[in-house]
Design a protein around this motif. Structure first.
Motif, PDB file in Angstrom:
ATOM      1  N   GLY A 126      78.580  50.853 123.332  1.00  0.00           N
ATOM      2  CA  GLY A 126      78.560  50.275 124.667  1.00  0.00           C
ATOM      3  C   GLY A 126      79.580  50.947 125.557  1.00  0.00           C
ATOM      4  O   GLY A 126      80.532  51.578 125.081  1.00  0.00           O
ATOM      5  N   ALA A 127      79.349  50.829 126.862  1.00  0.00           N
ATOM      6  CA  ALA A 127      80.309  51.302 127.862  1.00  0.00           C
ATOM      7  C   ALA A 127      80.425  50.215 128.920  1.00  0.00           C
ATOM      8  O   ALA A 127      79.512  49.395 129.068  1.00  0.00           O
ATOM      9  N   ASN A 128      81.539  50.190 129.634  1.00  0.00           N
ATOM     10  CA  ASN A 128      81.657  49.193 130.697  1.00  0.00           C
ATOM     11  C   ASN A 128      80.713  49.539 131.848  1.00  0.00           C
ATOM     12  O   ASN A 128      80.533  50.716 132.197  1.00  0.00           O
ATOM     13  N   VAL A 129      80.097  48.504 132.383  1.00  0.00           N
ATOM     14  CA  VAL A 129      79.148  48.661 133.489  1.00  0.00           C
ATOM     15  C   VAL A 129      79.619  47.744 134.610  1.00  0.00           C
ATOM     16  O   VAL A 129      79.584  46.518 134.476  1.00  0.00           O
ATOM     17  N   GLU A 130      80.082  48.368 135.692  1.00  0.00           N
ATOM     18  CA  GLU A 130      80.631  47.585 136.800  1.00  0.00           C
ATOM     19  C   GLU A 130      79.570  47.314 137.860  1.00  0.00           C
ATOM     20  O   GLU A 130      78.461  47.865 137.809  1.00  0.00           O
ATOM     21  N   ASN A 131      79.952  46.459 138.796  1.00  0.00           N
ATOM     22  CA  ASN A 131      79.030  46.098 139.867  1.00  0.00           C
ATOM     23  C   ASN A 131      79.825  45.868 141.143  1.00  0.00           C
ATOM     24  O   ASN A 131      80.988  45.428 141.065  1.00  0.00           O
ATOM     25  N   GLY A 132      79.182  46.130 142.282  1.00  0.00           N
ATOM     26  CA  GLY A 132      79.815  45.899 143.577  1.00  0.00           C
ATOM     27  C   GLY A 132      80.197  44.438 143.759  1.00  0.00           C
ATOM     28  O   GLY A 132      81.119  44.117 144.508  1.00  0.00           O
ATOM     29  N   VAL A 133      79.485  43.547 143.083  1.00  0.00           N
ATOM     30  CA  VAL A 133      79.892  42.140 143.017  1.00  0.00           C
ATOM     31  C   VAL A 133      80.771  42.051 141.762  1.00  0.00           C
ATOM     32  O   VAL A 133      80.266  42.081 140.633  1.00  0.00           O
ATOM     33  N   ASN A 134      82.064  41.980 142.001  1.00  0.00           N
ATOM     34  CA  ASN A 134      83.053  42.145 140.938  1.00  0.00           C
ATOM     35  C   ASN A 134      82.798  41.362 139.664  1.00  0.00           C
ATOM     36  O   ASN A 134      82.890  41.879 138.559  1.00  0.00           O
ATOM     37  N   ASP A 135      82.451  40.079 139.822  1.00  0.00           N
ATOM     38  CA  ASP A 135      82.306  39.203 138.666  1.00  0.00           C
ATOM     39  C   ASP A 135      81.168  39.618 137.743  1.00  0.00           C
ATOM     40  O   ASP A 135      81.059  39.114 136.626  1.00  0.00           O
TER      41      ASP A 135
END
Ligand code: THU
Length: 128
Positions: free
Chosen positions: A41-50
């Motif tokens: 797995g890798a971290n997957v971020e989003n413009g909506v922080n949560d």
């Protein structure tokens, strides 16, 4: 190559797929199931922080959703000397893998091994 080195290498490779344009902090994880399968797995971020998710939970959710429920080891790789899983990941992992060995590593291959139980003593468990 040892089993531990192999797991670290897989985590480092997974880290390359990190989507982390907000933190610029890529993390990779590789989880070894008792069945011998490795889930990455890798971290997957989003413009909506949560809505962002850590690498460790991506690996765990992939594994559990594919039917694996018994785990031996997890390798985590980030830029720190020893990449430490966050509290939320510790709690999520311990429900599925109380005896997990956590390998906290960096891209150069330096690592430290700690039992998850020692990273999260007296973890919450529903009904206990
Ligand atoms: N992150 C992980 O993937 N695992 C951890 O255990 C700690 C933090 C991610 C979340 C976020 O995308 C970035 O690292 C910075 O916090």
């Amino acid at each position: 190559m040892s089993e531990v080195e192999n797991l670290i290498q897989k985590a480092a490779k997974a880290r390359e797929n990190s989507y982390s344009p907000y933190s610029n902090y890529p993390v990779g994880a590789a989880l070894l199931g008792a069945d011998g399968n490795i889930y990455t797995g890798a971290n997957v971020e989003n413009g909506v922080n949560d809505l962002s998710i850590c690498a460790e939970r991506v690996a765990l959710f992939k594994a559990v959703s594919e039917g694996t429920s018994n785990f031996e080891r997890l390798a985590v790789v980030c830029e720190d000397e020893y990449c430490k899983p966050c509290g939320a990941c510790r709690q999520t992992l311990i429900e599925h893998a109380p005896d997990l060995e956590v390998i906290m590593a960096n891209p150069d291959g330096n690592f430290r091994t700690v039992d998850l139980k020692n990273l999260l003593p007296e973890a919450f468990s529903l009904g206990e």
